[in-house]
Design a protein around this motif. Structure first.
Motif, short mmCIF file in Angstrom:
data_model
loop_
_atom_site.label_atom_id
_atom_site.label_comp_id
_atom_site.label_asym_id
_atom_site.label_seq_id
_atom_site.Cartn_x
_atom_site.Cartn_y
_atom_site.Cartn_z
N GLN A 176 -3.07 24.06 -7.88
CA GLN A 176 -1.92 23.25 -8.52
C GLN A 176 -2.44 21.95 -9.54
O GLN A 176 -1.66 21.92 -10.51
CB GLN A 176 -1.07 22.61 -7.55
N ARG A 177 -3.36 21.49 -9.07
CA ARG A 177 -4.06 20.31 -9.97
C ARG A 177 -4.55 20.90 -11.55
O ARG A 177 -4.33 20.49 -12.63
CB ARG A 177 -5.07 19.50 -9.47
N LEU A 180 2.51 22.87 -0.83
CA LEU A 180 1.30 22.40 -0.16
C LEU A 180 1.96 21.67 1.06
O LEU A 180 3.02 21.11 1.10
CB LEU A 180 0.92 21.53 -1.32
N GLU A 186 9.32 11.77 -1.50
CA GLU A 186 8.63 11.87 -2.67
C GLU A 186 9.34 11.69 -3.88
O GLU A 186 8.94 11.00 -4.95
CB GLU A 186 8.37 13.57 -2.76
N LEU A 211 -1.70 14.19 -3.99
CA LEU A 211 -1.50 14.45 -5.40
C LEU A 211 -0.35 13.77 -5.78
O LEU A 211 -0.48 13.38 -7.35
CB LEU A 211 -0.88 16.16 -5.38
N ASN A 212 0.62 13.16 -5.13
CA ASN A 212 1.50 12.20 -5.43
C ASN A 212 0.91 10.93 -6.09
O ASN A 212 1.34 10.62 -7.32
CB ASN A 212 2.47 12.00 -4.38
N GLN A 237 6.56 25.91 -9.50
CA GLN A 237 6.25 25.87 -8.00
C GLN A 237 4.95 26.20 -7.65
O GLN A 237 4.53 25.78 -6.77
CB GLN A 237 7.35 26.59 -7.61
N GLU A 275 9.34 21.33 -8.58
CA GLU A 275 8.93 21.24 -7.32
C GLU A 275 7.31 21.60 -7.17
O GLU A 275 6.89 22.78 -6.38
CB GLU A 275 9.50 22.41 -6.48
N GLY A 279 -4.23 23.21 -3.37
CA GLY A 279 -3.97 21.99 -4.09
C GLY A 279 -4.94 21.90 -5.29
O GLY A 279 -4.24 21.36 -6.31
N ARG A 330 -0.11 16.77 -0.26
CA ARG A 330 0.82 16.44 -1.19
C ARG A 330 0.86 15.01 -1.44
O ARG A 330 1.00 14.45 -2.67
CB ARG A 330 2.29 16.84 -0.53
N PHE A 334 4.79 20.33 -5.89
CA PHE A 334 4.11 20.44 -4.65
C PHE A 334 4.70 21.04 -3.42
O PHE A 334 4.40 20.83 -2.04
CB PHE A 334 3.62 18.93 -4.55
N THR A 360 12.36 17.89 -7.20
CA THR A 360 11.99 17.94 -5.44
C THR A 360 12.94 17.98 -4.73
O THR A 360 14.31 18.07 -4.91
CB THR A 360 11.28 16.76 -5.30
#
Lengths: 267, 281, 304
Positions: A153-154, A177, A209, A185-186, A95, A172, A150, A182, A174, A204
């Motif tokens: 997380q990447r 964020l 999403e 990133l999706n 997460q 989960e 962000g 989000r 994202f 999720t």
């Protein structure tokens, strides 16, 4: 929790049959998973959706051998989850990014590579590749706390991609964020999935999403945690962001919502 | 009396100056932040000097700073020998042994949940006790020389260091541990790559607390017997001879040694735990 | 429950190790006594024995092991010897007796408490000043922090002697040492506590246009309580050490420090150990008492 001995189909990556998990807590036993049956095939993008307590994270953790089921069978690549873990069959994205603050981004991505004993040269090469893959080239020398949420997380996705696991388990990733980051990133995650052909399990609680990303959507419901519906997505593999305004998309989202509501009404 | 009056005026002036600086427009700058405590310290020294001279306070009660400074300058060889005996031989060797042993113990304890559960409260309890009291026993066992001082220091720093290290090695989140689990990392891999770095802020906290304790232990242990050398020995004998300028000279050395020792550890900490929120600039 | 068991196990192990340590530590002395009493000792030559380690002596003279736990003046007294001495000098002696540990404990405790009280009050006052005055903060605070890194206890002997030379003796000099040892931790902890309310909480009071005093009583002071208690615990432990050390240089005749010093002069190890444990028990009681007060106060305030 051992496999039943029979060889799963060649394309099946994760196979759960009658999976059960009960936690013993101070307030008595909690039935976290009940009779879960699911096949995940190679190259699938499977989302798990449901209200909190439905066991979606628990199921993902069972696949990763972070929890031990109390009944039924579960195989990953035809092995027990624990064997698969030792073979380093999957990358796990949590997460929160959970990057080590004392390591640079590049060194964070190297962490699994060091543990798994890759050569120094190969480590550098892989770090360069995955940094490009997640669009972070040039940030390898930064420390995590110098980057935005962000980007962190990447980087954590890059860390999960750095070694050759063909399964990517994302819990989960994202969730913490904001919406704009989000979306971005999706989109990137889909591109990455198309390029690498990995099998992805994705937890999720956002319906858009789940629908946007997945080839299959697993709807779950709580007390006891169980699967109430599995929806095959009719959407094409190529998905621009504005596909979310199409009638097909809204139709699938509607089915997911119905599934969630039905699970709720059962109580 | 004029000197005392002058001291009062000077005190007022120093305070006025600091008020101006502190409430001035540039009060946040580094230079001012450094200047204000220095001005304050200097004012106290000058006022001290003037009051002692003005009221003709006898040496056996309070020597003037100039006298102490002269004593420091005039007794450098003695002070240095005392410093080596007490700080280098007694405090430093005890500090290294005590902290090292506590660290190894903590690593060993960390493998057993049961041991940790039992040892942590006991360690916390012992860390709060007046351990300097073991000095007479240890002096009896290890003799008058620096070995007994080092032993007192070992006992004093051991528990604070142990408790901090054990707590630090627990300082990982469930997520970080799960991550290592998904890599199927071995115990020592996750120790060196995760738990040890994560414990560093705690370990350094223990190391910093221990610097002061080490110096206290080494000096106080000398009150229970020592060769005719050492800071504690010099303080207790000079007090007996009413040579208070020498006592103050030793205290100046002790203060410098303590501050520098602490500062050195803090500097190393800053380099090792640069990533910790408390160290980021 | 499991914790209790773990703690008891650790304590039992420590006591066991202590008994074991007594054997090699006291073996030399025991063998000398045994030889004098006519027992067969191996090796018979005292000079050879002196060169040998306690462990190898113990292995060759197994019969003497029980005696290592019952010597008159052992190098390391056994736990039960210390316990018996503690019992004898606390419960069995009249409190007014010079040989009563309760009497000596009280001498030290009274100085500790007086000094701790003075140090705490002054420390809190200075902290309040520091929080409200920028000049005081910038002038004094760096020195208060530096004072934590230097062994200010080294001042103790001088304070005793200086106060003696101006005619002050008894409890006051020790209390002064206790006071300044507890003073600095309290200042540093209290400043931290008074500053602990965050910007949002302070802004809220500003929207009510609360005065400085109201902000202090309604926000800063309550918020500082956990920090205050944490530093009070450090302070009282330091105060006790200060009072004990304060008894050393003048050769005081009463107090726990005096017992330690007298014991080390006359080689009365059991007396040293019991004074040491007396001091430890006293420290534990004081810290425990503060912990109890902390719990009650914080619970009342809804913070624990």
């Amino acid at each position: 929790m051992n496999g039943t001995g029979q060889q799963p189909e060649l394309s099946s990556v994760v196979s759960a049959k009658g999976l059960d998990l009960t936690f013993q807590t101070n307030d008595g036993p909690v039935h976290a998973l009940k009779d879960v049956n699911l096949e995940i095939n190679k190259g699938d993008f499977v989302s798990f959706i449901g209200p909190s307590g439905c066991g979606k994270t628990t199921f993902l953790r069972c696949i990763a051998a972070l929890e031990t089921p109390t009944g039924g069978s579960l195989t990953v690549n035809g092995m027990t989850p624990d064997e698969a873990r030792r073979k380093r069959a999957y990358g796990y994205v949590f997460q929160a990014a959970g990057l080590y603050p004392w390591r640079t981004i590049a060194k964070n991505i190297k962490l699994p590579l060091e543990i798994m004993g890759y050569s120094r040269q190969e480590q550098d090469e892989r770090v360069r590749n995955v940094l490009e893959l997640v669009d972070l080239a040039g940030f390898g020398g930064k420390f995590p706390w110098q980057l935005s949420g962000g980007m962190q997380q990447r980087a954590s996705i890059a860390r999960a991609l750095a070694f050759d696991a063909d399964i990517l388990l994302m819990d989960e990733p994202f969730g913490a964020l904001d919406e704009i980051v989000r979306d971005h990133l999706n989109e990137q995650l889909l591109a990455l999935w198309a390029r690498t052909g990995k099998t992805i399990g994705f937890v999720t609680h956002s319906i858009p999403e789940a629908v946007y990303l997945s080839t299959r959507i697993v709807v779950m419901s709580p007390r006891p945690g169980r699967i109430t519906d599995v929806i095959e997505s009719p959407l094409p593999k190529e998905r621009p962001l504005d596909i979310r305004d199409s009638a097909e998309f809204i139709e699938v989202a509607h089915r997911v919502r119905e599934g969630l509501r039905a699970g709720h009404a059962d109580e | 009396m004029t000197l005392v009056a002058f001291a009062l005026v000077l005190w007022g002036f120093g305070w006025w100056l600091n008020t101006r600086l502190a409430e001035g427009p540039r009060s946040g700058t580094r230079a001012i932040r450094l200047a204000i405590p220095l001005i304050f310290g200097a004012t106290i020294l000058v006022v001290w000097e003037l009051v002692v001279r003005g009221l003709e306070v006898p040496l056996v009660i309070l020597p003037a700073p100039s006298l102490i400074a002269a004593r420091v300058a005039g007794s450098l060889p003695i002070l240095w020998a005392d410093f080596v005996q007490t700080f280098v031989k007694g405090a430093l060797s005890g500090y290294l042994i005590g902290c090292g042993a506590a660290f190894l113990m903590a690593v060993a304890v960390d493998r057993s949940e049961f041991l940790r559960l039992g040892l942590l409260p006991v360690g916390n309890f012992v860390a709060a006790l007046p351990i300097v009291g073991t000095a007479p026993i240890l002096v009896m066992w290890f003799g008058f020389d620096w070995q007994s001082k080092a032993a007192v220091v070992v006992v004093m720093v051991f528990f604070p260091m142990l408790v901090n290290t054990v707590a630090g090695l627990r300082e990982t989140t469930a997520m970080q541990r799960d991550l290592m689990e998904t890599y199927a990392a071995s115990y020592w891999q996750s120790f060196f790559k995760l738990r040890l770095p994560a414990a560093m802020p705690f370990i350094f906290n223990g190391l910093k607390i221990s610097t002061t304790l080490a110096l206290i232990g080494a000096i106080v242990a000398e009150f229970f017997g020592s060769p005719t050398l050492g800071m504690g020995f010099r303080i207790s004998t000079s007090v007996g001879q009413l040579a208070l300028d020498m006592v103050w000279a030793e205290i100046v050395v002790a203060a410098l040694a303590g501050t520098l020792f602490y500062g050195l550890v803090a500097l190393i900490e800053h380099h090792v735990t640069f990533w910790h929120p408390s160290q980021r600039r | 429950m499991r914790q209790m068991l773990a703690v008891l196990t650790v304590v039992a192990t420590l006591i066991g190790l202590w008994y074991l340590a007594c054997i090699p530590m006291n073996m030399q002395g025991v063998l000398v006594e045994a030889e004098r009493a006519g027992a067969e000792v191996s090796p018979p030559d005292a000079a050879v024995r002196r060169e040998m380690g306690g462990v190898s002596l113990a292995l060759r003279n197994g019969f003497a092991v029980p005696a290592t736990w019952a010597q008159e003046r052992p190098r390391l007294p056994a736990p039960h010897q210390v316990a018996v001495e503690l019992w004898d000098t606390t419960v069995m002696k009249k409190i007014t007796s010079k040989r009563s540990l309760v009497y000596h404990g009280w001498v030290t405790l009274s100085a500790t408490l007086l000094g701790f009280g003075i140090g705490t009050v002054l420390g809190v006052l200075l902290a309040v000043g520091i929080v409200h005055s920028r000049v005081m903060d910038m002038s004094v605070m760096p020195w208060a922090i530096v004072s934590q890194t230097i062994p200010i206890i080294a001042l103790a002997p001088m304070i005793i002697v200086v106060l003696y030379s101006v005619g002050v003796q008894g409890i006051i000099p020790k209390a002064v040492i206790s006071a300044y040892l507890s003073f600095f931790p309290v200042v540093v902890g209290m400043v931290k506590g008074l500053r602990s309310p965050d910007a949002m909480q302070l802004d809220l009071l500003r929207t009510y246009s609360a005065s400085k005093g109201e902000t202090f009583w309604k926000l800063r002071l309550p918020a500082s309580m956990p920090y205050l208690f944490a530093s009070l615990k450090i302070g009282i432990a330091a105060s006790l050490v200060g009072a004990i050390v304060g008894e050393l240089p003048t050769g005081a005749v009463s107090g726990l420090g005096a017992r330690l010093l007298a014991g080390s002069y006359y080689g009365q190890t059991v007396q040293i150990w019991s004074a040491l444990f007396g001091a430890a028990i006293l420290a534990a009681c004081l810290v425990g008492l503060l912990g109890l007060i902390e719990k009650t106060v914080l619970k009342r305030m809804g913070m624990a």
